[in-house]
Design an enzyme around this catalytic site. Structure first.
Site, mmCIF file in Angstrom:
data_model
loop_
_atom_site.group_PDB
_atom_site.id
_atom_site.type_symbol
_atom_site.label_atom_id
_atom_site.label_comp_id
_atom_site.label_asym_id
_atom_site.label_seq_id
_atom_site.Cartn_x
_atom_site.Cartn_y
_atom_site.Cartn_z
ATOM 1 N N ASP A 13 45.255 45.673 40.898
ATOM 2 C CA ASP A 13 45.043 46.706 41.924
ATOM 3 C C ASP A 13 45.537 46.278 43.296
ATOM 4 O O ASP A 13 44.976 46.682 44.323
ATOM 5 C CB ASP A 13 43.550 47.094 42.027
ATOM 6 C CG ASP A 13 42.959 47.417 40.672
ATOM 7 O OD1 ASP A 13 43.609 48.149 39.922
ATOM 8 O OD2 ASP A 13 41.859 46.924 40.378
ATOM 9 N N LYS A 16 50.673 47.343 43.611
ATOM 10 C CA LYS A 16 52.002 47.120 43.016
ATOM 11 C C LYS A 16 52.760 48.427 42.873
ATOM 12 O O LYS A 16 53.971 48.453 42.982
ATOM 13 C CB LYS A 16 51.866 46.472 41.623
ATOM 14 C CG LYS A 16 51.309 45.078 41.633
ATOM 15 C CD LYS A 16 51.203 44.526 40.227
ATOM 16 C CE LYS A 16 50.212 45.234 39.356
ATOM 17 N NZ LYS A 16 48.808 45.078 39.709
ATOM 18 N N GLY A 40 46.617 51.615 35.698
ATOM 19 C CA GLY A 40 46.748 52.995 36.145
ATOM 20 C C GLY A 40 47.381 53.065 37.510
ATOM 21 O O GLY A 40 47.151 52.187 38.337
ATOM 22 N N HIS A 41 48.225 54.043 37.722
ATOM 23 C CA HIS A 41 48.722 54.279 39.073
ATOM 24 C C HIS A 41 48.749 55.778 39.326
ATOM 25 O O HIS A 41 48.925 56.584 38.423
ATOM 26 C CB HIS A 41 50.088 53.621 39.324
ATOM 27 C CG HIS A 41 51.093 53.871 38.250
ATOM 28 N ND1 HIS A 41 51.273 53.011 37.199
ATOM 29 C CD2 HIS A 41 51.951 54.883 38.054
ATOM 30 C CE1 HIS A 41 52.200 53.499 36.400
ATOM 31 N NE2 HIS A 41 52.630 54.634 36.888
ATOM 32 N N GLN A 223 48.043 44.805 35.928
ATOM 33 C CA GLN A 223 46.952 43.879 36.265
ATOM 34 C C GLN A 223 47.450 42.765 37.218
ATOM 35 O O GLN A 223 48.387 43.004 37.955
ATOM 36 C CB GLN A 223 46.287 43.296 35.002
ATOM 37 C CG GLN A 223 45.469 44.307 34.218
ATOM 38 C CD GLN A 223 46.263 45.032 33.163
ATOM 39 O OE1 GLN A 223 47.129 44.473 32.524
ATOM 40 N NE2 GLN A 223 45.976 46.298 32.970
HETATM 41 P P1 IMP Z 1 40.507 45.130 29.505
HETATM 42 O O1 IMP Z 1 41.893 44.874 29.999
HETATM 43 O O2 IMP Z 1 40.140 46.582 29.438
HETATM 44 O O3 IMP Z 1 40.204 44.384 28.239
HETATM 45 O O4 IMP Z 1 39.490 44.521 30.616
HETATM 46 C C1 IMP Z 1 39.401 43.124 30.858
HETATM 47 C C2 IMP Z 1 39.211 42.851 32.338
HETATM 48 O O5 IMP Z 1 40.391 43.211 33.053
HETATM 49 C C3 IMP Z 1 38.079 43.653 32.985
HETATM 50 O O6 IMP Z 1 37.494 42.868 34.004
HETATM 51 C C4 IMP Z 1 38.807 44.827 33.613
HETATM 52 O O7 IMP Z 1 38.080 45.388 34.702
HETATM 53 C C5 IMP Z 1 40.068 44.143 34.071
HETATM 54 N N1 IMP Z 1 41.203 45.071 34.204
HETATM 55 C C6 IMP Z 1 41.944 45.605 33.229
HETATM 56 N N2 IMP Z 1 42.915 46.380 33.734
HETATM 57 C C7 IMP Z 1 42.787 46.326 35.067
HETATM 58 C C8 IMP Z 1 43.521 46.898 36.147
HETATM 59 O O8 IMP Z 1 44.523 47.616 35.979
HETATM 60 N N3 IMP Z 1 43.088 46.578 37.400
HETATM 61 C C9 IMP Z 1 42.031 45.759 37.623
HETATM 62 N N4 IMP Z 1 41.313 45.211 36.645
HETATM 63 C C10 IMP Z 1 41.690 45.483 35.377
#
Ligand code: IMP
Length: 447
Positions: A13, A16, A40-41, A223
């Site tokens: 977040d 990017k 997500g964007h 991420q």
């Molecule tokens: P997962 O990717 O859904 O398995 O989540 C694993 C960890 O990554 C969690 O702490 C989520 O909140 C974090 N996470 C996954 N995608 C994002 C993102 O796009 N931005 C910020 N945190 C993310």
């Protein structure tokens, strides 16, 4: 010609989306190399706002090819919704391509993700619940379904009948959940296959051919570095490799073909989900950063945890990704603060530490050591050049650059494209860490 990777230098977040959007203008191809619908964007087209999770924002440029690479995991239902949304506003998706070796998220992945989080109780990761971890787990376990399998109806039926019967044992016996009907899932996914068939290609070959034709390729990481499965704050991480190295693995491209790596970092820090966060602010200032920065997740709507800029993880991101330069985003969020703290090191068990500790236990016990800088207490959203910035804001950026030991090439001061100061061409400017002849770091801003 330049092939550039853009990565998040914190916990995701970082903004990017805006930076890749700026750079996409000069890219012929934009490639997403890892992650799935956890990312997500938000894009605004003709006054309408869309939340895209898989399709790169480069899709807005009709001449730019957008590729979803083999390191990603694809939830077809979400992808098709995104395609429909774009179609409604006449945005062509003829330039979208999906790797045939990307893995597919199935209903049992989403179910297992949510159920296993519940089971973990106080040890939960705080996942997005989109089935990302279980999809990657099946990839490693070699029971995953790839886009190739989705395209072959006979293969899909055979594979899914076996896999769903196997997953049903887990759903029923381990999680007390109702079993899935294999026929229903197969029919649903055969429908998705037909809709997605025109987009599926050998993405590695397509990217290689583009490089041979001297096209500019932009590799977009989802991420951020600290969420990397291998190099992040394990176990509170995602299941893929957002770091720059992930771009090669997640596209099938050799590292010698990469020219630049650009890191994106907020002027402060945020994190969603569970896990240690040394500079987290619980009180009034944390709330102010959250409000001014509109810090709510695009995918889950969760409130992001906010804290001061952490130069220890910043330096770590520079090292792990081999960053050439940085884009600092959301500087304007700090506009109202009297004083700003920057974490320069940690104290762990009474010892000062300038390097990120791999141990989650150590990381959760570390105490940030701060340097306090004066705030600028005036709006910066309308600044368009370095000289427009208040002196204290310039000093803040110079200090970050000094701590991180890489040039800051871009400063972003708001969501719109024009709220940006380009200090140095991020693609053709000076490369990697600048060093004086005596080995000490030289700053672009202080030079
Ligand atoms: P997962 O990717 O859904 O398995 O989540 C694993 C960890 O990554 C969690 O702490 C989520 O909140 C974090 N996470 C996954 N995608 C994002 C993102 O796009 N931005 C910020 N945190 C993310």
């Amino acid at each position: 010609m330049a092939n550039v990777i853009v990565i998040g230098a914190q916990w995701g977040d970082e903004g990017k989306g805006k930076i890749t959007d700026l750079l996409s203008r000069s890219a012929d191809v934009v490639v997403r190399y890892q992650g799935g619908v956890n990312a997500g964007h938000t894009i605004v087209v003709k006054g309408q706002t869309f939340k895209l999770h898989l399709i790169p924002s480069g899709i807005l440029y009709p001449k730019t090819d957008c590729i979803i690479g083999s390191g990603t995991v694809i939830d077809p239902q979400v992808l098709i919704t995104e395609l429909e949304q774009l179609k409604k506003v006449n945005i062509s998706t003829d330039n979208l391509f999906i790797s045939e070796t990307a893995h597919v998220t199935m209903p049992y992945h989403r179910m297992i993700d949510k159920a296993s989080e519940e089971r973990r109780g106080s040890h939960k990761i705080g996942t997005t619940g989109r089935g990302i971890g279980p999809t990657y787990a099946d990839k490693s376990e070699r029971t995953g379904i790839r886009m190739l399998d989705l395209m072959d109806s006979q293969q899909l039926q055979e594979q899914l009948e076996w896999t769903i019967n196997y997953k049903n044992i887990i759903l029923e016996k381990l999680y007390n959940l109702p079993p899935l009907d294999p026929k229903q899932v197969i029919d649903e996914y055969l429908g998705y296959a037909e809709r997605l068939r025109p987009f599926v290609v050998d993405a590695s070959l397509k990217i290689y051919n583009a490089i041979q034709r001297r096209r500019n390729i932009l590799f977009e990481g989802a991420q951020g570095t600290l969420l990397d499965l291998d190099h992040g704050t394990y176990p509170y991480v995602t299941s893929s490799n957002p770091v720059a190295g992930g771009a090669c693995v997640g596209t099938g491209l050799g590292p010698t073909m990469i020219d630049r790596v650009i890191g994106v970092s907020k002027a402060y820090t945020t994190r969603v989900g569970e896990g240690p966060f040394p500079t987290e602010l619980d009180g009034e200032i944390g709330e102010l950063l959250c409000d001014r920065g509109a810090e709510f997740g695009t995918t889950t709507g969760r409130k992001r945890r906010c804290g001061w800029f952490d130069a220890v993880i910043g330096r770590y991101a520079v090292r792990i990704n081999g960053l050439d330069c940085l884009a600092i985003t959301k500087l304007d969020v700090l506009d109202e603060l009297e004083e700003i703290e920057v974490c320069v090191a940690y104290e762990i068990d009474g010892v000062n530490c300038e390097n990120f500790p791999s141990s989650a236990k150590k990381f959760s016990s570390c105490r940030p050591i701060y340097k306090t800088l004066p705030g600028w207490k005036q709006p910066t959203g309308n600044c368009r050049s370095w000289s427009d910035l208040p002196r204290q804001a310039q000093d803040y950026l110079k200090y970050l650059e000094e701590l991180m030991e890489v040039p800051i090439a871009i400063v972003s001061l708001g969501p719109s494209r024009d709220q940006t100061i380009i200090l140095e061409d991020p693609i053709h400017g000076p490369k990697r860490t600048l060093l004086h002849a005596d080995g000490s770091p030289a700053s672009l801003l202080t030079a």
